[in-house]
Design a protein around this motif. Structure first.
Motif: not given
Length: 364
Positions: A276-292, A298-309
């Motif tokens: 069973v696949v559950v997907e949760i999506g938003d309309e925010g700035p997204g996540i950079a491919p290199e951060d995915r 734990r404690f990892a943080r990336g950014s795309t257009s200022g988004r803190a992950l």
């Protein structure tokens, strides 16, 4: 020689650390070769001295001296990693975990040196994570505490009336503190290895509706719309409801944090083979491919257009807990490829298949 890690320091090596026996794989064989070499050198010098009529009084002391010097040189090279480990251990006691031991030999001492380097790297990583945790949590605690204190002081001093709007702001900061404490408690469970699951079968649609309703009541200020789409409508899943609620709630809070005002948060679920696949999506700035690939660390943080992950307002704890809870169920979580926004995809076995070592019990 093993490659030096960035930032790692090597202890200073003495010029007399000769290691011709490094290719030998056994310490016992090395000791045997050491004895043979010293005896052979002593015999050779004695023979040369007697052939040249130097006499025993001069030949024997010279043979003993050269044999001792050769033994000292070879033994020093054999035991050099042990001395380096002693110096590194003393540095670790002072908080320096960056020293690495030179491990070129193939025997038991070399294996011990490699194990010591592995331990040093693990300790260095743990110390870095501890420092990051203290810094991140301190920052996250300071913001809501300062805002709450300022709001309450204004009310006490009469600067601000205790209106419903003012109290709502205070409540929001209190809820933020509560979420952070909850994340830290969950993290302590991860560290303790808590891995018991209480399995039950439930309707995925009803479950996602409840999760969406719960977070919408708490984060109503953004005016978000929650769309739940489950195909088929009677889709069921066998899992630990509370653990899965923890997963969905963390992902929803992450989506809410990065959604624009008046945006839409989608909760989709559908079957794929035996999963069973559950997907949760938003309309925010997204996540950079290199951060995915690392946002769930734990404690990892990336950014795309200022988004803190991060899963708790920047600490990077929530998403790590999501991966831990999903792994317990024998599933996996990833960032799906989307043209806009960010979509977290959780794949779980429809019939419970917990990970190895996880204890289970049926819900009453």
């Amino acid at each position: 020689m093993e490659p030096t890690q960035p930032g790692a320091r090597r202890p200073e090596h003495h010029r007399l650390d000769v290691r011709p026996l490094d290719p030998v794989h056994s310490l016992k064989v090395k000791l045997g070769l050491l004895v043979v070499a010293s005896v052979a050198v002593g015999v050779l010098i004695t023979w040369i001295g007697l052939r040249n009529e130097l006499g025993p009084s001069r030949t024997f002391p010279l043979a003993i001296l050269v044999s001792l010097l050769l033994t000292w040189l070879l033994a020093r090279g054999m035991t050099s990693p042990l001395r380096e480990m002693t110096a590194a251990a003393q540095a670790m006691a002072d908080g320096d975990y960056s020293i690495r031991v030179r491990s070129t030999s193939q025997d038991e001492v070399g294996q011990l040196a490699e194990a010591f380097n592995t331990m040093s790297r693990d300790l260095e990583a743990s110390d870095r994570i501890r420092r990051e945790l203290v810094a991140n949590v301190s920052h996250e605690l300071r913001t809501p505490v300062a805002a709450l204190q300022a709001q309450l002081e204004n009310m006490v001093d009469g600067v601000t009336e205790p209106t419903p709007a003012a109290l709502e702001v205070s409540l929001e900061q209190t809820e933020r503190l509560s979420r952070l404490v909850t994340y830290l408690l969950d993290l302590s469970r991860v560290e303790a290895g808590a891995s018991a699951l209480t399995l039950t079968q439930f309707s995925v649609g009803d479950f996602l509706e409840e999760c969406a309703e719960a977070v919408s009541m708490v984060d109503a200020a953004k005016g978000l719309t929650y769309v739940v789409d489950v195909t088929p409508e009677d889709l069921v899943l066998e899992a630990d409801v509370e653990r899965l609620r923890q997963v969905v709630t963390n992902l929803l809070q992450n989506a809410i944090r990065h959604s624009p005002h008046g945006g839409t948060v989608r909760l989709d679920a559908y079957p794929v083979d035996d999963d069973v696949v559950v997907e949760i999506g938003d309309e925010g700035p997204g996540i950079a491919p290199e951060d995915r690939d690392r946002v769930f660390e734990r404690f990892a943080r990336g950014s795309t257009s200022g988004r803190a992950l991060a899963g708790s307002g920047g600490t990077g704890i929530g998403l790590a807990i999501v991966r831990w809870a999903v792994d317990l169920h024998g599933g996996h979580v990833e960032v799906a490829d989307t043209e806009s926004g960010a979509t977290m995809r959780v794949t779980l076995p429809a019939s419970a298949r917990p990970a190895a070592g996880v204890t289970t019990e049926s819900a009453r």
